[in-house]
Write an enzyme that holds these catalytic residues in place. Structure first.
Site, short mmCIF file in Angstrom:
data_model
loop_
_atom_site.label_atom_id
_atom_site.label_comp_id
_atom_site.label_asym_id
_atom_site.label_seq_id
_atom_site.Cartn_x
_atom_site.Cartn_y
_atom_site.Cartn_z
N ARG A 1 -0.03 -19.35 -60.13
CA ARG A 1 -1.55 -18.92 -59.94
C ARG A 1 -1.73 -19.21 -58.73
O ARG A 1 -1.49 -21.05 -58.32
CB ARG A 1 -1.86 -20.23 -60.94
CG ARG A 1 -3.15 -20.17 -60.23
CD ARG A 1 -4.42 -20.41 -61.57
NE ARG A 1 -4.99 -22.24 -62.03
CZ ARG A 1 -4.87 -22.72 -62.32
NH1 ARG A 1 -7.29 -22.07 -63.12
NH2 ARG A 1 -5.13 -23.64 -63.18
N ASP B 1 -7.33 -31.99 -64.62
CA ASP B 1 -6.65 -31.81 -63.55
C ASP B 1 -7.75 -31.78 -62.21
O ASP B 1 -8.89 -32.59 -62.57
CB ASP B 1 -6.28 -30.56 -63.68
CG ASP B 1 -7.20 -29.04 -64.36
OD1 ASP B 1 -8.14 -29.46 -64.12
OD2 ASP B 1 -6.42 -28.24 -64.66
#
Length: 533
Positions: free
Chosen positions: A167, A447
């Protein structure tokens, strides 16, 4: 590469020397990154301006809907490219940052896929980015090892590791260590360029291919830009068009209205869509930040059972299966609780129930944040989904309207919810600025997405004078009082008191600002650069 270095006309490398950088930060890699920036940077900037223009319309009361101009795409029966053999079964995927030990453990975890994350789970310091690229270079070649000096353990890849996805950062994030023609280049293009150039041919030679997860897209036009990048890069390296495959995270409310169109733009390169649930909640708050009718209750009450989230997940399944691609479920962020059996069982029961919902609805796989959750997710999907995927379940009975996607969940705002948001935001910001973009807090792997929800809710509650369930108004004074108490818990001796104070000050700036900051990682990146200057 110490300090500033002019690489060629109009190109300035500002990153300091990093151990092992010569493996990935080659002159060819820099040239390829610059080439992509010059080819596609202008369109990226135009699309970011378009985001700002749409936000102004939203602030004025406009609400999104399915696009009338693309109705023909939604109504016709086209298909995406066939799924590659090594991606047919993706029932369990694990995600995490790109540090060396994590990469090995994730690839060895028993999951089908590991998504190496340069975005929400990684602080984009120069060290982290270059080290992450080096780790993935070695992982692709199966030569990656790690020796833990504290425990004495040696880590190496097992046979048949998970399939690797990468990603890159979102379109909004810059890479300020590489200036091209007087401006920092795109972080997304930088991450893509280095990984693709070094590893695409190697991956193909090993019977797989370069696979990506694409974050934070807000329109099919942004997907079109990625598709053009893919076509250009494949031609540049002499690879067959369609070699690259990408799964798009549907993690913005705007993208939810354009799922068919996003898949259509990437149809030769599509590997499916994913329910990025945490960023999706954050996006809902952000896009409707100025609307008092869109104030959300405590984060813990905004579950996938709420109408707007359930509607979006079912629409994603229907959309993907109609086009012949995977519909991936969302993240289980829980961490096994080693020292409390009862609390651990309660947490794992929540994971199990969540995965049973996903598999029962028709998702083709799911995400976990910790290797300890892989067996739970696998047991559920093995039991409910005995085939490699559920694409044959078309879910044609599902009907989702704009009103369904925009239905505001109801619930209460509580002092514990406010405390949790403030505590988690401070804890995460402190870790991020210290260089860790993925941090365990209170038995959850946090996160950037979950930190964004936390600070966004505090801003939204202050902005609209929300009331707690005990009748008190959420205002700046109340939040400062709670922040002081939560900060006192975090600033224990020897625990980086100054860092937590700085994080708290930053959170105060964000939550007290008259306008909503689109991403906390943008001003945080400026602080990171200033600290390393």
């Amino acid at each position: 590469m110490d300090g500033m270095q002019t690489v060629a006309n109009g190109v300035v490398l500002r990153g300091a020397r990093v151990a092992g950088a010569e493996q990935v930060l080659t002159s060819e890699a820099i040239a390829f990154a610059v080439e992509l920036e010059r080819e596609f940077g202008g369109e990226r900037r135009r699309l970011l301006t378009r985001r700002d223009e749409l936000q102004q319309r939203l602030n004025a009361g406009w609400k999104p809907d399915f696009l009338p101009e693309t109705e023909a795409i939604r109504d016709s029966d086209w298909q995406a490219a066939p799924i590659p053999p090594d991606l047919r079964d993706r029932r369990v995927e694990i995600t995490g940052p790109t540090d060396r030990k994590m990469v090995i453990n994730a690839l060895n975890s028993g999951a089908n896929v590991f998504m190496a994350d340069f975005e929400d789970a990684t602080t984009p310091s120069w060290d982290n980015l270059i080290d992450g690229q080096r780790n993935l270079y070695d992982a692709v070649r199966r030569t990656i090892t790690f020796d833990d000096l504290q425990s004495g353990r040696h880590y190496a890849l097992k046979d048949n590791p998970a399939v690797l996805f990468v990603r890159p950062r979102g379109w909004h994030l810059p890479e300020a260590h590489l200036f091209v023609d007087g401006a920092p280049m795109s972080g997304a293009l930088f991450d893509f360029a280095l990984f693709f150039l070094h590893n695409a041919r190697e991956l193909v030679s090993r019977g797989t291919a370069p696979y990506f997860y694409l974050p934070k897209l807000e329109s099919h036009l942004e997907a079109r830009l990625w598709n053009n990048v893919f076509r250009y890069a494949q031609e540049r390296l002499g690879l067959t068009q369609g070699t690259i495959r990408a799964t798009v995270l549907i993690e913005t409310i705007m993208a939810a209205f354009e799922m068919d169109e996003i898949v259509y733009e990437l149809r030769d390169h599509s590997a499916g869509l994913n329910c990025g649930r945490w960023d999706y909640i954050f996006s809902f708050i952000k896009k409707f930040a100025e609307d008092p009718a869109c104030v959300l209750p405590d984060r813990g009450q905004v579950t996938m059972a709420t109408h707007f989230l359930r509607s979006y997940s079912l629409l994603l399944i229907k959309t993907c299966h109609r086009r012949g691609i995977h519909a991936m479920g969302g993240m289980a962020a829980q961490i096994p609780i080693r020292d409390d059996a009862a609390a651990n069982e309660a947490a794992m029961a929540k994971v199990r129930a969540d995965k049973e919902r996903e598999a029962g609805d028709g998702h083709d796989g799911t995400w976990v944040a910790h290797p300890g959750l892989v067996p739970i997710a696998r047991e559920v999907f093995d039991r409910i989904m005995p085939t490699p995927n559920q694409i044959a379940r078309k879910r044609e009975e599902v009907s989702v309207t704009a009103a369904d996607l925009l239905a505001v969940p109801r619930g209460t705002i509580t002092e514990p919810g406010l405390r949790q948001n403030i505590n988690v935001a401070i804890g995460y910001i402190e870790a991020w600025l210290r260089g860790s973009g993925c941090v365990p807090l209170y038995h959850l792997m946090e996160d950037a997405a979950t930190a964004e929800i936390s600070r966004a809710q505090v801003w939204q509650w202050i902005r609209h004078g929300a009331r707690l369930d005990d009748g008190r108004t959420v205002d700046g004074a109340l939040c400062r009082s709670i922040l002081a108490r939560e900060l006192a818990k975090l600033r224990v001796p020897g625990n980086g008191a100054d860092r937590y104070q700085s994080a708290a000050n930053f959170l105060l700036e964000l939550t007290a600002a008259p306008g909503f900051a689109p991403f906390l990682t943008l001003p945080a990146y400026d602080r990171l650069l200033a600290k390393s200057a």
